[in-house]
Design a protein around this motif. Structure first.
Motif, PDB file in Angstrom:
ATOM      1  N   LEU A 134       6.219 -22.181   7.912  1.00 13.22           N
ATOM      2  CA  LEU A 134       6.628 -21.305   9.100  1.00 13.22           C
ATOM      3  C   LEU A 134       5.528 -22.541  10.564  1.00 13.22           C
ATOM      4  N   THR A 135       5.468 -23.841  10.013  1.00  9.36           N
ATOM      5  CA  THR A 135       4.453 -24.090  11.213  1.00  9.36           C
ATOM      6  C   THR A 135       3.266 -23.802  12.006  1.00  9.36           C
ATOM      7  N   SER A 136       2.378 -23.592  11.411  1.00 16.18           N
ATOM      8  CA  SER A 136       1.931 -22.402  12.068  1.00 16.18           C
ATOM      9  C   SER A 136       0.349 -23.197  12.223  1.00 16.18           C
ATOM     10  N   ARG A 137      -0.370 -22.800  12.910  1.00 13.61           N
ATOM     11  CA  ARG A 137      -1.197 -24.222  13.103  1.00 13.61           C
ATOM     12  C   ARG A 137      -2.860 -22.740  13.184  1.00 13.61           C
ATOM     13  N   ILE A 138      -1.969 -22.582  12.436  1.00 12.41           N
ATOM     14  CA  ILE A 138      -4.086 -21.623  11.434  1.00 12.41           C
ATOM     15  C   ILE A 138      -4.497 -22.703  11.051  1.00 12.41           C
ATOM     16  N   PRO A 139      -5.827 -23.266  11.246  1.00 13.64           N
ATOM     17  CA  PRO A 139      -6.634 -24.207  10.774  1.00 13.64           C
ATOM     18  C   PRO A 139      -6.948 -24.169   8.927  1.00 13.64           C
ATOM     19  N   THR A 140      -6.802 -23.445   8.187  1.00 11.01           N
ATOM     20  CA  THR A 140      -7.480 -23.174   7.190  1.00 11.01           C
ATOM     21  C   THR A 140      -6.954 -21.088   6.587  1.00 11.01           C
ATOM     22  N   VAL A 141      -6.961 -21.786   5.541  1.00  7.95           N
ATOM     23  CA  VAL A 141      -6.428 -20.022   4.800  1.00  7.95           C
ATOM     24  C   VAL A 141      -7.501 -19.410   4.600  1.00  7.95           C
ATOM     25  N   ARG A 142      -9.024 -20.062   4.970  1.00 10.43           N
ATOM     26  CA  ARG A 142     -10.338 -19.363   4.127  1.00 10.43           C
ATOM     27  C   ARG A 142     -10.811 -19.025   5.500  1.00 10.43           C
ATOM     28  N   VAL A 143     -10.273 -18.670   7.107  1.00 10.59           N
ATOM     29  CA  VAL A 143     -10.609 -18.016   8.131  1.00 10.59           C
ATOM     30  C   VAL A 143     -10.423 -16.775   7.977  1.00 10.59           C
ATOM     31  N   PRO A 144     -11.293 -15.530   8.145  1.00  5.99           N
ATOM     32  CA  PRO A 144     -11.471 -14.401   8.993  1.00  5.99           C
ATOM     33  C   PRO A 144     -10.283 -13.985   9.390  1.00  5.99           C
ATOM     34  N   LEU A 145      -9.737 -12.948   9.479  1.00  2.23           N
ATOM     35  CA  LEU A 145      -8.510 -12.253  10.327  1.00  2.23           C
ATOM     36  C   LEU A 145      -9.278 -12.393  11.997  1.00  2.23           C
ATOM     37  N   ALA A 146     -10.285 -11.484  11.261  1.00  4.38           N
ATOM     38  CA  ALA A 146     -11.863 -11.000  12.778  1.00  4.38           C
ATOM     39  C   ALA A 146     -12.093 -12.715  13.867  1.00  4.38           C
ATOM     40  N   GLN A 147     -11.644 -13.874  13.026  1.00  6.61           N
ATOM     41  CA  GLN A 147     -11.650 -14.964  13.970  1.00  6.61           C
ATOM     42  C   GLN A 147      -9.999 -15.688  14.736  1.00  6.61           C
ATOM     43  N   LEU A 148      -9.525 -15.014  14.011  1.00  6.09           N
ATOM     44  CA  LEU A 148      -8.193 -15.413  15.104  1.00  6.09           C
ATOM     45  C   LEU A 148      -7.605 -14.833  16.483  1.00  6.09           C
ATOM     46  N   VAL A 186       4.329 -17.615  18.229  1.00  7.42           N
ATOM     47  CA  VAL A 186       5.470 -16.697  17.476  1.00  7.42           C
ATOM     48  C   VAL A 186       6.798 -16.397  17.190  1.00  7.42           C
ATOM     49  N   LEU A 187       7.313 -17.316  18.435  1.00  9.56           N
ATOM     50  CA  LEU A 187       8.240 -17.651  18.383  1.00  9.56           C
ATOM     51  C   LEU A 187       9.127 -18.855  17.512  1.00  9.56           C
ATOM     52  N   VAL A 188       8.519 -19.543  16.847  1.00  6.66           N
ATOM     53  CA  VAL A 188       8.327 -21.276  16.504  1.00  6.66           C
ATOM     54  C   VAL A 188       8.789 -20.734  14.260  1.00  6.66           C
ATOM     55  N   HIS A 189       7.473 -19.679  14.990  1.00  9.63           N
ATOM     56  CA  HIS A 189       7.622 -19.270  13.263  1.00  9.63           C
ATOM     57  C   HIS A 189       9.197 -18.252  13.252  1.00  9.63           C
ATOM     58  N   ILE A 190       9.520 -17.669  14.104  1.00  9.45           N
ATOM     59  CA  ILE A 190      10.763 -16.908  13.584  1.00  9.45           C
ATOM     60  C   ILE A 190      11.547 -17.592  13.902  1.00  9.45           C
ATOM     61  N   GLU A 191      11.733 -18.752  14.301  1.00 11.26           N
ATOM     62  CA  GLU A 191      12.531 -19.624  13.558  1.00 11.26           C
ATOM     63  C   GLU A 191      12.966 -20.498  12.472  1.00 11.26           C
ATOM     64  N   GLY A 192      11.369 -19.790  12.564  1.00 11.02           N
ATOM     65  CA  GLY A 192      11.630 -21.009  10.570  1.00 11.02           C
ATOM     66  C   GLY A 192      11.663 -19.531   9.853  1.00 11.02           C
ATOM     67  N   LEU A 193      11.619 -18.978   9.937  1.00 14.48           N
ATOM     68  CA  LEU A 193      12.421 -17.541   9.138  1.00 14.48           C
ATOM     69  C   LEU A 193      13.964 -18.214   8.542  1.00 14.48           C
ATOM     70  N   ARG A 194      14.368 -18.103   9.851  1.00 12.97           N
ATOM     71  CA  ARG A 194      15.430 -18.203   9.911  1.00 12.97           C
ATOM     72  C   ARG A 194      16.010 -19.449   9.596  1.00 12.97           C
ATOM     73  N   ASP A 195      15.437 -20.836   9.509  1.00 17.14           N
ATOM     74  CA  ASP A 195      15.817 -22.154   8.823  1.00 17.14           C
ATOM     75  C   ASP A 195      15.333 -22.063   7.752  1.00 17.14           C
ATOM     76  N   LEU A 196      14.712 -21.108   6.844  1.00 20.07           N
ATOM     77  CA  LEU A 196      14.637 -20.737   5.446  1.00 20.07           C
ATOM     78  C   LEU A 196      15.796 -20.428   5.547  1.00 20.07           C
ATOM     79  N   GLY A 197      16.453 -19.586   6.146  1.00 22.97           N
ATOM     80  CA  GLY A 197      17.682 -18.347   5.500  1.00 22.97           C
ATOM     81  C   GLY A 197      18.150 -17.102   5.281  1.00 22.97           C
ATOM     82  N   LEU A 198      17.035 -16.946   5.972  1.00 24.82           N
ATOM     83  CA  LEU A 198      16.083 -15.520   5.816  1.00 24.82           C
ATOM     84  C   LEU A 198      17.260 -14.674   7.268  1.00 24.82           C
ATOM     85  N   ALA A 199      17.960 -13.760   6.655  1.00 23.01           N
ATOM     86  CA  ALA A 199      18.477 -12.698   7.628  1.00 23.01           C
ATOM     87  C   ALA A 199      17.406 -12.468   8.789  1.00 23.01           C
TER      88      ALA A 199
END
Length: 259
Positions: A134-148, A186-199
């Motif tokens: 999804l070309t997300s810019r979240i730095p690490t998957v271990r970061v708590p949601l409260a810090q995002l 977020v719009l980039v992420h939506i384009e990523g869903l389309r690029d993955l072939g999803l409806a």
């Protein structure tokens, strides 16, 4: 506009729903193909969320037909929707601030190793891959949601839809209350869903967002279809006219569907 061919992945025909004396939907049709973002727009109480909740298994139609990949289906529950490959992100996101990104992605669907223990390493690997897709810019998957940021939280909610390999994703106002920069991400992420072939079914009031990411715009007005438009080539004024009722469905330029 994305080229769509063959049988729609999601097809809804003649969908009607009544709540007491209120007709929320009347004979609504909707098609969404693989690799296509279809924006569902309309004024408040136009029926957008009601239609989305039917795809998500939260509501059932009083009349009409729903097909997934050309097969008639019933979607009586969210579990039934999930089994059909439908994932939905509603406005409340339903995320847990005290958990990290990985735990939120797999909440209730944790991976287990051969001994039945939580496989945190494999979940982190999958989480990182999904965020890369999804070309997300979240730095690490271990970061708590409260810090995002709000935009990053929305990215996590969208990423969570990819757990379980869905085919259809419904997004309810995913850019509401976001800054310009967060919206763009977020719009980039939506384009990523389309690029993955999803409806993708995108519900939005923001026509700028709709025209930048959607392939097709379907207008609902007072629970009825009131126009289908190519998102990129149709003038903003035409779509607004369909939303407000200045133009009616018979006069709206229809996007030809594949035979």
């Amino acid at each position: 506009m994305t080229e769509t061919t063959g049988v729609p992945l999601l097809a809804m025909r003649g969908i009607s729903k009544r709540f007491g004396g209120v007709e929320a939907l009347v004979g609504v049709d909707l098609d969404v193909h693989r690799g296509e973002v279809v924006a569902l727009v309309g004024d408040n109480a136009a029926g957008k969320s009601t239609l989305a909740k039917m795809v998500a298994g939260v509501l059932t139609p009083d009349t009409g037909l729903i097909e997934v990949d050309g097969r008639p289906v019933t979607i009586p529950t969210p579990a039934a929707a999930h089994a059909l490959g439908v994932a939905t992100v509603f406005q409340d996101l339903a995320l847990c601030d005290n958990l990290d990104v990985t735990s939120n992605l797999f909440l209730g669907r944790e991976l287990r190793d051969a001994r039945g223990r939580r496989d945190d390493e494999r979940m982190e690997q999958v989480a990182r891959q999904i965020l890369r897709d999804l070309t997300s810019r979240i730095p690490t998957v271990r970061v708590p949601l409260a810090q995002l940021s709000a935009g990053q939280r929305q990215a996590v909610a969208i990423a969570r839809t990819l757990i379980g390999s869905p085919r259809i994703v419904v997004l309810d106002e995913p850019t509401a209350s976001l800054s310009v920069a967060q919206t763009a991400e977020v719009l980039v992420h939506i384009e990523g869903l389309r690029d993955l072939g999803l409806a993708v079914v995108l519900i939005s009031h923001n026509m700028t967002d709709v025209r930048s990411v959607a392939d097709r715009v379907e207008v609902l007005r007072h629970g009825r279809n009131n126009g289908s438009f190519d998102a990129r080539s149709t003038a903003y004024e035409q779509i607004i006219a369909a939303i407000t009722g200045a133009s009616r469905a018979p006069g709206a330029r229809r996007v030809p569907l594949p035979s």
